[in-house]
Motif scaffolding. Sequence first.
Motif: not given
Length: 97
Positions: A9-19
Amino acid sequence: MTPTPSIVSTGFEVFGKVQGVWFRKYCVENGNKLRVVGWVRNTDRGTVEGIVQGEADQVEVFKQRLKTGSPKSRVDRCEYTSQATIAKLEYSNFEKR
């Protein structure tokens, strides 16, 4: 005797133009293709975060696909937290929240 695959199990957060660029849908589609489970959601910080669980090798492929992103996204960086081996999956599918 075949060894039992390691479930992680891994948590993640993605930064950039992602919304607003179909990034969450991209995550769900890839999660389903790879047979991993978990969830993904937008944050108030303009990032996308989530949890992915599954066989270790499939989770690694999912993490690589996060770095690529959906066609209209721009991924600046991905941060991963709390990767751990778990006894069983905590989710039944991969969903957008």
